[in-house]
Scaffold this motif. Structure first.
Motif, PDB file in Angstrom:
ATOM      1  N   SER A   2     -86.952  23.261   8.662  1.00 53.86           N
ATOM      2  CA  SER A   2     -86.001  24.186   9.269  1.00 53.86           C
ATOM      3  C   SER A   2     -84.897  23.426   9.998  1.00 53.86           C
ATOM      4  O   SER A   2     -85.048  22.260  10.375  1.00 53.86           O
ATOM      5  N   LEU A   3     -83.762  24.116  10.206  1.00 48.86           N
ATOM      6  CA  LEU A   3     -82.639  23.498  10.915  1.00 48.86           C
ATOM      7  C   LEU A   3     -83.026  23.139  12.339  1.00 48.86           C
ATOM      8  O   LEU A   3     -82.606  22.093  12.862  1.00 48.86           O
ATOM      9  N   SER A   4     -83.810  23.975  13.011  1.00 44.86           N
ATOM     10  CA  SER A   4     -84.200  23.682  14.390  1.00 44.86           C
ATOM     11  C   SER A   4     -85.000  22.388  14.475  1.00 44.86           C
ATOM     12  O   SER A   4     -84.816  21.593  15.405  1.00 44.86           O
ATOM     13  N   ILE A   5     -85.879  22.146  13.497  1.00 44.17           N
ATOM     14  CA  ILE A   5     -86.658  20.898  13.492  1.00 44.17           C
ATOM     15  C   ILE A   5     -85.744  19.703  13.240  1.00 44.17           C
ATOM     16  O   ILE A   5     -85.886  18.643  13.869  1.00 44.17           O
ATOM     17  N   ARG A   6     -84.804  19.862  12.328  1.00 49.42           N
ATOM     18  CA  ARG A   6     -83.873  18.764  12.045  1.00 49.42           C
ATOM     19  C   ARG A   6     -83.027  18.436  13.271  1.00 49.42           C
ATOM     20  O   ARG A   6     -82.825  17.257  13.611  1.00 49.42           O
ATOM     21  N   MET A 115     -73.031  21.848  16.540  1.00 50.32           N
ATOM     22  CA  MET A 115     -73.902  22.343  15.484  1.00 50.32           C
ATOM     23  C   MET A 115     -75.042  23.175  16.057  1.00 50.32           C
ATOM     24  O   MET A 115     -75.402  24.239  15.517  1.00 50.32           O
ATOM     25  N   ALA A 116     -75.612  22.715  17.174  1.00 51.54           N
ATOM     26  CA  ALA A 116     -76.729  23.432  17.790  1.00 51.54           C
ATOM     27  C   ALA A 116     -76.293  24.766  18.380  1.00 51.54           C
ATOM     28  O   ALA A 116     -76.986  25.782  18.250  1.00 51.54           O
ATOM     29  N   MET A 117     -75.143  24.780  19.046  1.00 48.86           N
ATOM     30  CA  MET A 117     -74.672  26.035  19.633  1.00 48.86           C
ATOM     31  C   MET A 117     -74.268  27.042  18.560  1.00 48.86           C
ATOM     32  O   MET A 117     -74.447  28.251  18.732  1.00 48.86           O
ATOM     33  N   ARG A 118     -73.746  26.571  17.426  1.00 52.13           N
ATOM     34  CA  ARG A 118     -73.455  27.493  16.335  1.00 52.13           C
ATOM     35  C   ARG A 118     -74.748  28.076  15.775  1.00 52.13           C
ATOM     36  O   ARG A 118     -74.813  29.263  15.411  1.00 52.13           O
ATOM     37  N   ALA A 119     -75.798  27.258  15.702  1.00 52.96           N
ATOM     38  CA  ALA A 119     -77.092  27.767  15.232  1.00 52.96           C
ATOM     39  C   ALA A 119     -77.647  28.794  16.209  1.00 52.96           C
ATOM     40  O   ALA A 119     -78.303  29.771  15.806  1.00 52.96           O
ATOM     41  N   ASN A 126     -83.180  29.072  19.636  1.00 49.42           N
ATOM     42  CA  ASN A 126     -83.300  28.813  21.062  1.00 49.42           C
ATOM     43  C   ASN A 126     -82.808  27.394  21.332  1.00 49.42           C
ATOM     44  O   ASN A 126     -83.510  26.420  21.081  1.00 49.42           O
ATOM     45  N   TYR A 127     -81.581  27.287  21.856  1.00 55.25           N
ATOM     46  CA  TYR A 127     -80.960  25.982  22.066  1.00 55.25           C
ATOM     47  C   TYR A 127     -81.794  25.104  22.994  1.00 55.25           C
ATOM     48  O   TYR A 127     -82.032  23.925  22.710  1.00 55.25           O
ATOM     49  N   GLY A 128     -82.229  25.666  24.111  1.00 53.19           N
ATOM     50  CA  GLY A 128     -82.938  24.872  25.103  1.00 53.19           C
ATOM     51  C   GLY A 128     -84.212  24.261  24.560  1.00 53.19           C
ATOM     52  O   GLY A 128     -84.544  23.113  24.859  1.00 53.19           O
ATOM     53  N   ARG A 129     -84.945  25.001  23.725  1.00 55.28           N
ATOM     54  CA  ARG A 129     -86.215  24.487  23.208  1.00 55.28           C
ATOM     55  C   ARG A 129     -86.024  23.453  22.118  1.00 55.28           C
ATOM     56  O   ARG A 129     -86.951  22.699  21.807  1.00 55.28           O
ATOM     57  N   VAL A 130     -84.830  23.412  21.524  1.00 56.91           N
ATOM     58  CA  VAL A 130     -84.504  22.330  20.602  1.00 56.91           C
ATOM     59  C   VAL A 130     -84.028  21.110  21.394  1.00 56.91           C
ATOM     60  O   VAL A 130     -84.475  19.984  21.160  1.00 56.91           O
ATOM     61  N   ARG A 131     -83.158  21.338  22.356  1.00 61.13           N
ATOM     62  CA  ARG A 131     -82.591  20.239  23.152  1.00 61.13           C
ATOM     63  C   ARG A 131     -83.639  19.520  23.989  1.00 61.13           C
ATOM     64  O   ARG A 131     -83.515  18.316  24.264  1.00 61.13           O
TER      65      ARG A 131
END
Length: 402
Positions: A2-6, A115-119, A126-131
């Protein structure tokens, strides 16, 4: 995958490097024979290149519509430049390599943030949980590097740089390829004109200055925090744990950031960060007992984390999508370049004279930043500062409502 994992993988590999660089690059510089003034110059002058370089690469990415390709270029350039630390000696050559490294590696950050904020907007990620995975690897890197320094010479730090940036190259390769968006013809120079419009907008300038000054309150901490704690008799392992404690608090904030960002908004997050900076650096300047010092490190979750979340949210709301990466890079250039660089140059001789009492100046800067955030709150209500083109206003308003 998934994009979040990448994206989490890229954040993680980026902060493996940062977790070694921030706490222990000054230690490596000192081991190379540089004094406090030279250390502050190496740390600070390398920041100024971001003023031009980061917006340039962001504008290229916005222009070609492929942020991944630009990030791959920057990641390889970062790896090659860091590898030169294995051979260079003397203030001049070390400064030159640091200038190159700090021109290319930080330029990755606005692109991955965009890229993350667009996702977050387009896919509900969930931006924070990826960051937060970047914060987790920062802890592993800072604690691990501190442990390695207990039984290795400081030269091990340069090897850690190379290892971390090699993983960063691999992480960025995992990102999906972006297809350039189909765009209507735009008259020559119109994008540059738009950049000037948002870059000189009074609200944008005021917020960026306040957020940048809040981040600049970390200047003494980033340049001399580890050296100050060494002078107070703390071991490298304890120093690594102190750095890690701040990032643990940052992780907690990022994990719960979704509702907090929605409830507080960009400006109030910045006000909270600036107020916390006043408290944190006032107490740290007094060289408190270790238990209190750990408690002050917990405030890093606010002084850095809340300011960062507020800034990326502000840029996402205030800038139209076509200028997203460029606007993020303008903020990054000010926060990590101009303001941080000026303050870091200034604190070199001040720290040499005052030692840990230099943190009092960081507390004063936090108070000024708080005042700036209050002024922004009086003038901005969440609107886009540069109007959309080609009928995109309605689409933008739907994105902000999501």
């Amino acid at each position: 995958m998934s994009l979040s994992i990448r994206l989490a993988t890229v954040y993680g590999t980026m902060f493996l490097f940062t977790g070694v660089y921030l706490p222990f690059f000054p230690v490596w510089l000192k081991a190379q024979g540089l004094d406090a003034t030279e250390i502050s110059l190496v740390v600070a002058l390398s920041l100024f290149l971001r003023i031009v370089v980061s917006p340039f690469f962001a504008a290229v990415a916005d222009r070609i519509g492929d942020r991944r390709r630009v990030m791959v270029w920057l990641a390889w350039a970062s790896l090659v430049s860091a590898a030169l630390f294995l051979w260079v000696e003397g203030f001049g050559l070390i400064l030159l390599v640091a200038l190159v490294l700090n021109a290319v590696f930080p330029s990755i950050s606005p692109l991955i943030e965009t890229m993350a904020m667009r996702a977050r907007i387009d896919r509900g990620m969930n931006y924070g949980r990826v960051r937060l995975w970047g914060s987790i690897t920062f802890i592993l890197a800072s604690v691990g590097a501190g442990w390695l320094l207990e039984w290795n010479p400081p030269s091990i730090i340069a090897l850690c740089f190379v290892a971390a940036l090699s993983l960063n190259v691999a992480g960025i390769w995992l990102l999906p390829r972006e297809k350039p968006p189909v765009r209507k013809p735009v008259r020559r120079g119109s994008q540059f004109a738009d950049v000037l419009r948002i870059g000189r907008h009074p609200v944008f300038i005021l917020f960026v200055l306040a957020a940048s000054l809040t981040q600049a309150t970390h200047a003494v901490y980033y340049a001399f925090g580890s050296l100050a704690w060494q002078g107070q008799g703390y071991s490298d392992t304890v120093i690594g744990l102190l750095w890690a404690t701040g990032v643990v608090a940052e992780i907690v904030l990022f994990y719960v950031s979704g509702p907090i960002m929605a409830r507080l908004g960009a400006v109030r997050l910045l006000m909270l960060a600036a107020a916390a900076a006043v408290l944190r650096w006032t107490v740290t300047a007094l060289s408190p007992p270790l238990a209190v010092l750990f408690l002050m490190q917990v405030l890093h979750g606010l002084t850095f984390g809340a300011a960062h979340l507020g800034a990326v949210q502000f840029v996402t709301q205030a800038a139209p999508p076509r200028l997203a990466a460029t606007a993020q890079s303008l903020y990054a250039a000010m926060a990590s370049g101009v303001i941080m660089g000026l303050v870091t140059i200034g604190v070199g001789p001040i720290y040499e004279e005052l030692g840990p009492h230099a943190y009092f100046l960081m507390a004063a800067a936090g108070a000024i930043a708080f005042g700036g955030a209050v002024l922004v709150a009086m003038r901005w209500k969440g609107e886009v500062l540069v109007p959309e083109e080609d009928g995109q206003e309605e689409e933008r308003s739907q994105e902000n409502g999501s």
